[in-house]
Structure formats: C-alpha cells, structure tokens
Design an enzyme around this catalytic site. Structure first.
Site, short mmCIF file in Angstrom:
data_model
loop_
_atom_site.label_atom_id
_atom_site.label_comp_id
_atom_site.label_asym_id
_atom_site.label_seq_id
_atom_site.Cartn_x
_atom_site.Cartn_y
_atom_site.Cartn_z
N ASP A 353 0.87 -1.16 0.00
CA ASP A 353 0.00 0.00 0.00
C ASP A 353 0.91 1.22 0.00
O ASP A 353 2.00 1.20 0.58
CB ASP A 353 -0.89 -0.01 1.24
N ASP A 558 -0.45 -0.33 6.23
CA ASP A 558 -0.31 0.34 7.52
C ASP A 558 -1.26 -0.20 8.57
O ASP A 558 -1.21 0.21 9.72
CB ASP A 558 -0.48 1.85 7.37
N ASP A 562 -6.46 -1.77 5.90
CA ASP A 562 -6.00 -2.78 4.96
C ASP A 562 -6.30 -4.20 5.43
O ASP A 562 -5.76 -5.16 4.87
CB ASP A 562 -4.49 -2.65 4.74
#
Length: 678
Positions: A353, A558, A562
């Site tokens: 990400d 993080d 997610d």
C-alpha cells in the site's frame, strides 16, 4: 495474568517438555557422575582381566573379577537408565510405543541378554549425557522468548487519593495516573501528562536509540524511562497493553506448526515403526537363510535400533522455527506462526500500500492552481478546499487544515457533507455545492472546464468544483520513507521477483513515486475494494492455489484500513500497527515500527530459518542412514551407533541455536541461492 508456555515437543522421544528430566530428576548431574564412576570401575576391572590373561602375576581371581566387572556395568546401567526404563514401560501402558525411551530400553536389554554389558551400560550413560546436553542447549536457545517476560513489569506506582501507592499493573484502571521514575519500566500503555524524558523501546520495537517524549505523547508498556520522572494517564489495562500483546503473539506462534514441522511429525510416526520392523528382519532373516550366528545378527539389529531414533530432526526442526520467531521478535518483528515464517521465506511477489507504508502519510501542500485567479485566488481556493474537507478523517484533510486556519473557518456554514471513500467529498458550503476529490469524481458530478495539471505536479491532486464549475486543484505531496529504495533493492536480492504498489492516487504521481524507489508495477486510482481484487489478480499469476507448492505473495499495509487485503495475501504484514487490533488479527506478521527495511529483515530471518531446518533434516537422516547400513553389515558397532544418535541430535540442536546469535544487519545477500549462511 498467567502465561503458560509450551515448548517444542519430540513425539519420538517423550520430550513433552524441554525440562522433562530436570523436573523428574532433582540432581541429574550426581546420577551421571555415579553411573560414570561405576562404568569406569567396570572398565578398569575388565582390562585388569585382560592383563591377567597375558601376565599371570595379575591373575588373582579371573572369575571373581569378571563377575565384579559385570556388577559394576549393571550398576552403571541401572543408575543411568532406570528412569528411561520406567518411562518406557509407562508409555507402553498408555499406548505410546516406538518412542526413543522404548528403543533405548529394548536395545540395552538386548545387549545385556547377549552378554554385552559394557555396551548396555555405555548406551544408557551416553544417552543420558546426551539428553542433558540437548536439554541445556535447547533451554539456552529459548532466551529470546523467555526474555520477553522481562518486559512485563510486576508493579506500578499509581496516584490514588493524593498519594502514590505500589500495586500490581493488573489492578490499574483505565484513566488512572501512574508515576514512572528513571530506570523503571512503564507498566501500562498511556499518554504522558507531566514531564519530558527519553524512553527505551528496544525490547518492543528493536530500536536501540531512546526516543524523546513530551506531554501528549503516547507510550507503550514495557518501555524503559531513562531520564526524568513522568506521569502517564493509562489508556489500556495491563492485559490489553502492548507488552501483553507481544508476549501472547509470540507464545501463540510457537504452537502453530509450519508445514515442514507437521511433515516431520507425520514422518516420525511412520519412520520409527518401520525401522523397528527392519531391525527385527536384520536379527531374524540372515540366520534363517544363511545359518549365521544368532548372537551376531542380534547385535547388529540392536545397533540398527539404537541409531534409528529420529529425535535429531523431530526436536531440532520445531526448535529452529521457535528460534527464528524469537530472533524476529527481538528485532521488533512479530511473526504469528511457524507457517507464516515458512510462507514468508518463499515470497516472490511483494505488494505494498502506498500511503502510510511506502510514504509517511504526512502530506504537505506543494502547489495551488486556481482555474481563474481573478475570480478565485489561491488563498480562497485553499480556504474552500479546507471547508469542504472539514469533516473528513483522511490524512489529506489534516494537511489542508494545517495549511489554512483562518478566522473564516468558524464562520463557514457547511452542511450535507457526504464522503465517498477513495473518491472525495461533496458538501454544501454557504449554500453552494462544493465537490473536492479525484478527477474521476469530478466526472461523476458532471464538472466542466478542467485545468490540466503541470508536468511537475507530482503528488495527490485535489480537484475542486463549485456548483458544477471547475475552480482549480491543489497538489499535496507525501514524503517517501527513508530507506524505501534500499528496501526494494534488498527484496530483489532476496528473491522477490515483482514489486507492486497499490494506491488510490492518480496514476501520474503514483508512477513518479514508483520510479524513484524501484517499484515494478503500479495500480493507481483504486478504491479500497479494488485492492483486494488487485491482490487476487497477482495471486492468480503465481499459479497453484496452494501456497505450499509455489512462490508466495506478501502484502504490506499500515494496518488501519487494509485488513481485508492483509487477510487475502499469503503473508499479510501490518506496518507499525500494534495498536490496531484489526491489523493484528488480520496480519501474519506485525512490524512494530514503520521501518520498511524490517520487511527485508523478516524475509532474511525466514530464509535462514528454513535453510537451517533443511540442513538438520538432511544431515540427521543421512548420518543415521549410513550408520544403520554399516551396522546391519557389521562394519560399525553399537558404540558408534550411540555416538551417532546422541552426537547428531546435539549437533542439530546447536545448529538451530545459531539463529540466536544472529545480529541484525543492513547488508543483504546477492540472491536466495547464494545468501550468506548465518
């Protein structure tokens, strides 16, 4: 709060606990010394008999000496082996045949039956010495895990009714104030309310440099206050603290076996009965077919039986995984299971990400471009965007609010705020409809009159429209984390073939970031649900659905939003997300800090663990097979079998312990096949 810690077990040898012998025998060293003394006496008397045979002056009473030597050997045998025999009998009554104690008992009793008293005594004595050495080595190798218990303080100084009292950390409630003096560990997670100091978080995050903290800073239980007295308002009970989570995660990891561990367990259940049957055949078939001496072939069968125990790899493989998990935890990397570690070692695709993982997530306005600065100047465009993003929780909103804090913000009338995840926000500002977000969001709202972005506008572009007319855009850039490019290069060296970045940003700024750090593939303008689909696509390119038969995919995020992607990847890595319960639940690996190089460090540890585990299995099996064949052929003796069994088991344990002496480093091996051995 009690934490019951279970050790790796050996199904073949009754190693149900690593200190089994210590708990059942209070003074094992005295027993070894006593058995060794009796064995030495028997050995001396036996060799006196040899001298008496050749030199009559030594011949006092050959028969008496022979009987005395036999008694000494039997005494050594019983002193060293009585607990082994008792355990073997007890296990047989419980249906646990074919464990190591059973094999040692049968082999030693067989040696006594054919008159080989020295071999029987030596077998039990050396077996017992080997067990003690193995137990000591294994206990020492657990230091990384056991040291975690030290991060959990046993007392806390809490303010109550105007006085400071000392209590158990479990008795401190959320909202109470604790006082931490220099040199003391913080007992509960909380926020500093009084005092400034430096705290040592090395036991939690692996970061050796103390961190400066001030009032308002959140601190973690288990950290050490190194300088001044501070007061902390508790935010979590002790059982929910950072330290408690680390201990629980690491202890649980030891119980979740990797595929290789489960294979070894299944293999030993079939291997040991098979070699027992083979030993019977060695003892029976040759004498029946060739008329050979029964005593000779029984001796060879017993030698075959002694070396057959698979203890070397049944103990060492779980220990190797346990050591790898412990070393990772010491570096601030929590690996939740042996299976996760095994899967991580085969990573060939790494997906990241962008915001908060590759970049700091700290946004700064780098450019403001009004569509017509005579109608709406730059400062007015910033003010409108700030009003529109006023109720958003996105990090971009924080950067806008930080850049504009004029008095007009309190006077603006913002209503009907509607935030669309991954696209933008639509509000009514002083009676006008304001839309702020991506270019695609502008199209959805039928905004006309776009202003093209400048070539050097790299970052997140916030487009703004008022009542359907394009008003301009603001460029917000995120800062790439230190060491990101080096990490991507290191991952390539460690065998990762493709690096993928997922982001909701527009493609141009995303590609610019990717080019700077060495990312291979960029998937931009993604909604949260699109990230799962992107990972599904990447997984499909790897081939077989079963991750045990192919290279694997890791996803690093993080940990805030997610969780679905972390769950879908073969290995989900949550960055700096120990405070996020959702991330901990979904991820397979938790990196305590936001340091990307620790992903490469985790893969290095995983690959080293698998390499050592394979070494132990191959070496142990090869040595045992060679000695079994030589024993069946009569080329080697039971002495060699005893040394082979005990020696290879001890060497395998010591090999697994090498991980414990591993030190973190920033240099990376050239590739997976030529990685520097630990």
């Amino acid at each position: 709060m009690a934490h019951e810690h279970k050790e790796p077990s050996c199904t073949c040898s009754g190693h149900h606990h690593i200190h089994q012998h210590e708990t059942s025998e209070k003074r094992p060293e005295i027993k070894i010394i006593g058995a060794a003394f009796c064995f030495a006496a028997g050995f001396f008397i036996t060799h006196t008999q040899v001298l008496a045979h050749h030199f009559p002056a030594f011949d006092t009473s050959v028969s008496l000496g022979t009987m005395t030597a036999a008694v000494c050997y039997l005494a050594a045998y019983l002193i060293a082996g009585h607990t082994v025999i008792l355990h073997a009998v007890r296990n047989c009554f419980h249906g646990a045949f074919f464990d190591e104690e059973f094999l040692m008992t049968v082999a030693s009793l067989g040696a006594i039956a054919i008159g080989e008293y020295p071999e029987a005594a030596a077998l039990m004595l050396l077996y017992h010495i080997g067990e003690r050495l193995e137990d000591s080595a294994v206990a020492a190798s657990h230091s990384s895990i056991q040291s975690l218990l030290a991060i959990r303080p046993d007392r806390a100084s809490v303010k109550r009714a105007g006085t400071i009292i000392t209590v158990n950390p479990d008795d401190v409630a959320v909202g109470e104030i604790i006082v931490v003096k220099p040199g003391e560990r913080i007992s509960n997670d909380g926020i500093i309310t009084t005092g400034t100091t430096f705290i040592d978080t090395s036991a939690l995050t692996g970061e050796s440099v103390p961190r400066a903290v001030i009032p308002g800073t959140q601190v973690m239980a288990g950290s050490i206050n190194t300088q001044n007295v501070i007061e902390i308002t508790v935010t979590h009970r002790a059982e929910d603290s950072t330290a408690a989570k680390i201990i629980r995660l690491t202890e649980a990891a030891a119980q979740k076996k990797a595929h290789m561990e489960r294979f070894i367990t299944r293999f030993s259940r079939r291997y040991t009965p098979a070699v027992c049957a083979a030993a019977v055949l060695v003892a029976v078939i040759p004498p029946l077919l060739t008329g050979g001496e029964w005593k000779l072939w029984l001796y060879r069968a017993l030698t075959f039986l002694v070396i057959s125990c698979p203890c070397a790899f049944v103990i060492s493989v779980p220990l190797t995984f346990f050591s790898g998990i412990g070393v990772a935890s010491r570096a601030g990397i929590l690996i939740k299971s042996g299976r996760s570690l095994e899967t991580l070692s085969r990573a060939v695709t790494a997906v990241f990400d962008k915001t908060g993982t590759i970049t700091n997530g700290t946004f700064t306005i780098t450019a403001i471009h009004p569509a017509d600065d005579t109608l709406i100047p730059a400062d007015a465009l910033l003010a409108i965007a700030t009003h529109a993003e006023r109720f958003s929780s996105h990090p971009i909103s924080a950067s806008l609010k930080a850049a504009h804090s004029g008095s007009c913000c309190a006077l603006a009338q913002v209503t009907d705020a509607e935030e669309i995840a991954g696209k933008g926000i639509r509000v009514t500002l002083d009676g006008k409809t304001v839309v702020a977000g991506t270019l695609a969001f502008m199209a959805e709202n039928r905004v006309s009159g776009y202003l093209p972005c400048a070539e050097d506008d790299f970052g997140t572009i916030i487009h703004i429209a008022i009542d359907g007319t394009y008003a301009g855009h603001i460029v917000i850039s995120d800062i790439i984390k230190a060491g990101t490019a080096e990490t991507m290069h290191a991952l390539k060296q460690l065998g990762v073939k493709e690096l993928i970045m997922l982001t909701g940003d527009e493609r141009a700024p995303a590609v610019a970031v990717a080019q700077k750090i060495g990312i291979d593939t960029v998937r931009a303008e993604l909604l949260p649900a699109d990230k799962v689909a992107a990972v599904e696509t990447a997984l499909a390119t790897l081939g077989a659905a079963d991750s045990t038969t192919r290279g694997t995919l890791l996803f690093a995020g993080d940990g805030i939003n997610d969780a679905p992607v972390l769950s879908r990847a073969d290995v989900g890595i949550a960055m700096g997300a120990l405070g996020s319960d959702a991330a901990i639940e979904a991820a397979d690996v938790v990196v305590m800090t936001d340091e990307l190089p620790k992903i490469a460090e985790a893969i290095r540890i995983a690959q080293a663990t698998m390499r050592i585990a394979r070494q132990n299995v191959v070496c142990a099996f090869t040595v045992k097979l060679v000695i079994m064949i030589l024993g069946a052929l009569g080329i080697t003796s039971m002495w060699m079998a005893v040394f082979g069994d005990t020696g290879i088991a001890l060497l395998a344990v010591l090999n697994a312990m090498r991980l414990q002496f591993r030190k973190g480093r920033r240099r990376f091996p050239a590739n997976r096949n030529t990685a520097q051995a630990l």
